[in-house]
Design an enzyme around this catalytic site. Sequence first.
Site, PDB file in Angstrom:
ATOM      1  N   GLY A  14      22.635  22.353  73.032  1.00 58.93           N
ATOM      2  CA  GLY A  14      23.049  23.709  72.695  1.00 58.93           C
ATOM      3  C   GLY A  14      22.636  24.036  71.281  1.00 58.93           C
ATOM      4  O   GLY A  14      22.298  23.146  70.492  1.00 58.93           O
ATOM      5  N   ASP A 235      21.321  31.553  81.496  1.00 58.84           N
ATOM      6  CA  ASP A 235      20.254  31.302  80.533  1.00 58.84           C
ATOM      7  C   ASP A 235      18.885  31.759  81.030  1.00 58.84           C
ATOM      8  O   ASP A 235      18.061  32.232  80.242  1.00 58.84           O
ATOM      9  CB  ASP A 235      20.220  29.836  80.087  1.00 58.84           C
ATOM     10  CG  ASP A 235      20.239  28.836  81.234  1.00 58.84           C
ATOM     11  OD1 ASP A 235      20.088  29.239  82.406  1.00 58.84           O
ATOM     12  OD2 ASP A 235      20.420  27.633  80.957  1.00 58.84           O
ATOM     13  N   THR A 236      18.655  31.674  82.327  1.00 62.33           N
ATOM     14  CA  THR A 236      17.370  32.152  82.844  1.00 62.33           C
ATOM     15  C   THR A 236      17.261  33.668  82.737  1.00 62.33           C
ATOM     16  O   THR A 236      16.194  34.203  82.428  1.00 62.33           O
ATOM     17  CB  THR A 236      17.166  31.725  84.310  1.00 62.33           C
ATOM     18  OG1 THR A 236      17.360  30.321  84.417  1.00 62.33           O
ATOM     19  CG2 THR A 236      15.770  32.079  84.786  1.00 62.33           C
TER      20      THR A 236
END
Length: 483
Positions: A14, A235-236
Amino acid sequence: MKHYVAVDIGASSGRLILGKLVNEKLQLEEIHRFKNGFTYRDGHERWEIDQLMQEIFIGLEKVKQLGISECVLGIDTWGVDYVLIGASGEKLADPISYRDKRTLNAVQNLTSEYPREYIYKKTGIQFMELNTLYQLYVEERNLLERAEKILLIPDYIGYVLTGVKVAETTNSSTTQMLNLREQLFDKDLLSHLNIDVEKFAPLTDAGTYLGKVKAEWLEEYDIPNCDVVTVATHDTASAVVGTPAEGENWAFLSSGTWSLIGMELIAPINNEAAFKENYTNEWGAYGTYRFLKNIMGLWIVQEIARMDDYKHSFAEMAEEASNYPYFKQIINVNDARFNNPENMVDEIKLYCQETGQTVPETIGELTNCVYGSLALYYALELEKMTEITGKKIEKLYIVGGGSNVAMLNQLTAKLAGIEVFAGPSEATAIGNLVVQMINQGEIESMRAGRKIIRNSFEIGEFSCGDVRFEEIKERFTKVLEFN
């Protein structure tokens, strides 16, 4: 000048990225980076969600140390995993990872009761055992009954920070529980799981203001006073927003632990051809759809490195791989056996042995095998996508960590026979920041944001060339026949 913070958490790491817009160019600064992963506890592979929260606070304290007292903040993470919230707002248990083996056979079991075609027509989402639908199907009934709300990971983080519960749409769509046409959680599907739709928070679009960080956190930690914006929390979805695409007829490849290859469309495709090829229609930002296929990604290479005790950097592994002829060995990277084996190196060797191929022995041979197999899989999926959508794909934009792997980019360009553009590697964080800036009125639209991205970052270019694609494809077909 406004300061923006992207909290971007993937399955293996992260980061907190500080961003600002200066003279129509994005400026980024990585403030804090940390590892992420799951550990086996209480009978399952679980995420250290409390530790992730601590890392976020550490990062925000570092932002404050830069003299920034106020900021805008957005959160994106991996998809499908969730936290169960009790009646008093407490976390009932640490979330279980999508790589946990509890969902083995869950797709088969559920679809024996509820036809695949029916589920796909409703949701338009591909069938994968890791989907939230199957996780909830096998969840402990006692925990489900005690849960007042079910929050996906980024929504949970937003809830901890602000006290506001929402279900952001780009991520919620990956659960395989949203009705594609009604754009709501499908009550029929949920009733089959004996789950009340009220256990889910209100659906909220990317780009919506969530709330301020709670006063108690400002007292406990020396952090900026932040306004939290609900970005494209999958996230995509953020990576696609952060893709420097222009024109039409392009595809994207978000290349990281997973490879997600697809097209951005204004309408979903859930016809028989898409169903047959197991394509997914995940919701994107600003009324778009991500028509894509989930493919195993750099996870396999990461596991090879781990089995080798990280003696070689990923750059060294790629250099070693270049010393061997490509496509000497081919593996089906999407075979479930590569999802979470005890020893990835042994699994690859066994696969090659079982399929009548020579067995890769060195770190270079193993890496060569994986990168060549990934590139082949990408090219095959681009071919299928063209057939299903009827759209000619002329350019492929590769973003994410995998955009730094020049060997993989070049192999993909050659096999697919199209131009490949690589970068930026931090497209997910960039997409996160762009949505925040659109919310705050600093950027007009996603299209305008992509123009700014093109002007702000160096984009690599890889030209297509001659390669024995049909011959390699035929060999791969023969390999699959062994399975």
